[in-house]
Design a protein around this motif. Structure first.
Motif, PDB file in Angstrom:
ATOM      1  N   GLN A 136       0.143   9.789  -5.201  1.00  0.00           N
ATOM      2  CA  GLN A 136      -1.278  10.073  -5.386  1.00  0.00           C
ATOM      3  C   GLN A 136      -2.076  10.028  -4.094  1.00  0.00           C
ATOM      4  N   GLY A 137      -1.427   9.624  -3.005  1.00  0.00           N
ATOM      5  CA  GLY A 137      -2.146   9.501  -1.744  1.00  0.00           C
ATOM      6  C   GLY A 137      -2.979   8.243  -1.634  1.00  0.00           C
ATOM      7  N   TRP A 138      -2.654   7.218  -2.445  1.00  0.00           N
ATOM      8  CA  TRP A 138      -3.384   5.956  -2.400  1.00  0.00           C
ATOM      9  C   TRP A 138      -2.710   4.987  -1.444  1.00  0.00           C
ATOM     10  N   THR A 139      -3.410   3.930  -1.153  1.00  0.00           N
ATOM     11  CA  THR A 139      -2.808   2.786  -0.462  1.00  0.00           C
ATOM     12  C   THR A 139      -2.280   1.827  -1.525  1.00  0.00           C
ATOM     13  N   ALA A 140      -0.977   1.576  -1.481  1.00  0.00           N
ATOM     14  CA  ALA A 140      -0.361   0.715  -2.497  1.00  0.00           C
ATOM     15  C   ALA A 140      -0.870  -0.710  -2.356  1.00  0.00           C
ATOM     16  N   VAL A 141      -1.338  -1.277  -3.458  1.00  0.00           N
ATOM     17  CA  VAL A 141      -1.847  -2.651  -3.477  1.00  0.00           C
ATOM     18  C   VAL A 141      -1.158  -3.393  -4.622  1.00  0.00           C
ATOM     19  N   VAL A 142      -0.358  -4.399  -4.271  1.00  0.00           N
ATOM     20  CA  VAL A 142       0.292  -5.254  -5.270  1.00  0.00           C
ATOM     21  C   VAL A 142      -0.197  -6.677  -5.019  1.00  0.00           C
ATOM     22  N   PRO A 143      -1.122  -7.186  -5.830  1.00  0.00           N
ATOM     23  CA  PRO A 143      -1.670  -8.521  -5.582  1.00  0.00           C
ATOM     24  C   PRO A 143      -0.581  -9.594  -5.640  1.00  0.00           C
ATOM     25  N   PRO A 144      -0.575 -10.526  -4.687  1.00  0.00           N
ATOM     26  CA  PRO A 144       0.421 -11.607  -4.735  1.00  0.00           C
ATOM     27  C   PRO A 144       0.334 -12.427  -6.020  1.00  0.00           C
TER      28      PRO A 144
END
Length: 425
Positions: free
Chosen positions: A380-388
């Motif tokens: 999708q062209g997003w910045t991947a964010v996986v909260p700790p």
């Protein structure tokens, strides 16, 4: 013989007999035996024995836990990635854009704003930029060979040259209107309008009513005001000269300082239409993006619920696996008990086995969820964010599920009598 005549040695009594002294200590009660305690590494080793012996069953049981955790991590990660992208878009586009439109009149039509609406808005102190568009009654066809009744589904609007600067929009191909071209029969198409007309490059001609108009540019999608994607834009002077436009703006766009948006919003209706402020509608286009974020948050909550259900199903699978493991390993339990293993040691062994099984599924699910988030965000062209906290919370949930699922089987194994367990084989 008298007593006096008795020898003296005969009067001395013989000493009592006594046992010879011994060097051995006196006997005492034997010491009380205490069961040896298992070290942590011994607990882990004994708990892993059952997992290594039944690998296929372990994989299937851990898969249920992994699916639940992967779903929860992926849902949280995708939601946070989408929200981060949305917040970045809002920061880029700005939330200080307001639009002013006329309300409905008594006949259901749209009220016209004054021709001087833009000039009046510009006189408000905190306003930095004001521009406008106006609806033009002109039917658009691809060419003059297309019947007039077969319009392309594209509307026409008049626009000022400073419209792109106010909206933060950009031209994809060609050029935008300027002080010279706004007087000429030329147009700039929105991205959807260009697709409907089958135009891919500037330079093509289209028909507006009976006038040939040259396409000089095609816009990129306008994020804050997507209605412009489906229109053909011409200059205000050209619209008045060629298409009978009356010069009244339909929509006024205004940007002010961020701190004064609400204050400007309160005075806009009375400023634009002093005689009838109630017939003016003021809106904030960025509110649509904020509403989308709220909708995504509600959907995230729903998907988290589904992930929790999958995790619960995985916990039931772990409990089932552990109960069957206890039944199949009664001989092992009886042998260990007869060799001196305490009930606590047996209980700890099976509880550790359940925790290891759940931890295996939880770690696998966390990795799969993070990988799915990264792959989708990249597409999708997003910045991947996986909260700790999502990873830590998911793994902690698996341990809690494993402890609950393994508690009953562990207690049942510890209560088995050695003789009963050995005879069951």
């Amino acid at each position: 013989m008298t007593a006096a005549d008795t020898p003296s040695y005969a009067k001395t009594p013989a000493p009592p007999c006594s046992a010879p002294p011994s060097s051995e200590p006196p006997l005492s009660a034997p010491p009380r035996l205490r069961p040896a305690r298992l070290l942590p590494r011994d607990v882990l080793r004994t708990g892993a024995v059952g997992l290594r012996a039944r690998r296929a069953r372990v994989v299937l049981s851990a898969l249920g836990i992994a699916i639940g955790i992967a779903t929860m991590v992926a849902v949280v990660g995708l939601s946070e990635s989408s929200r981060a992208d949305l917040m970045a878009r809002l920061d880029r586009l700005g939330t200080n854009l307001l639009t002013v439109e006329g309300g409905e009149d008594a006949r259901g039509g749209q009220l016209k704003l004054p021709k001087s609406a833009v000039a009046m808005v510009e006189r408000i102190g905190p306003v930095q930029h004001a521009t406008a568009t106006g609806n033009v009654d002109a039917r658009i066809r691809r060419s003059d060979v297309v019947p007039a009744e077969r319009a392309a589904g594209v509307t026409t609007q008049a626009a000022r040259p400073d419209l792109l600067a106010a909206l933060g929009a950009e031209v994809d191909r060609g050029v935008w209107l300027n002080s010279a071209s706004e007087h000429l029969p030329v147009t700039v198409l929105g991205t959807v309008a260009a697709e409907r007309l089958g135009i891919t490059e500037p330079g093509a001609k289209i028909m507006m009513d009976d006038t040939h108009v040259v396409v000089v540019g095609i816009l990129k999608p306008v994020e804050l005001f997507p209605t412009l994607d489906r229109v053909a834009l011409v200059g205000f002077p050209a619209a008045e000269r060629h298409f009978g436009f009356d010069g009244h703006p339909t929509t006024v766009f205004e940007r002010s300082t961020d701190a004064s948006v609400e204050d400007v919003r309160a005075v806009l209706p009375r400023t634009v239409n002093p005689g009838g402020a109630g017939g003016v509608k003021v809106s904030r286009p960025s509110d649509a993006l904020a509403a989308k974020a709220a909708t995504d948050e509600g959907l995230t909550t729903l998907m988290l619920g589904l992930g929790a259900v999958a995790l619960l199903v995985g916990g039931v699978g772990v409990a089932n696996t552990m109960v069957i493991s206890v039944l199949e390993r009664r001989s092992e339990i009886g042998l260990r008990r007869s060799l001196g293993a305490t009930r606590n040691a047996v209980r700890l062994q099976f509880l550790t086995e359940s925790l290891l099984l759940s931890a295996l599924g939880g770690a696998t699910g966390a990795v799969l969820g993070a990988a799915a988030t990264g792959a989708f965000a990249y597409a999708q062209g997003w910045t991947a964010v996986v909260p700790p906290w999502a990873l830590a919370g998911g793994f902690g949930a698996t341990l809690a599920i494993g402890a609950v699922a393994g508690l009953y089987p562990a207690i049942r194994a510890a209560r088995m009598h050695p003789t009963e367990a050995l005879n069951a084989t």
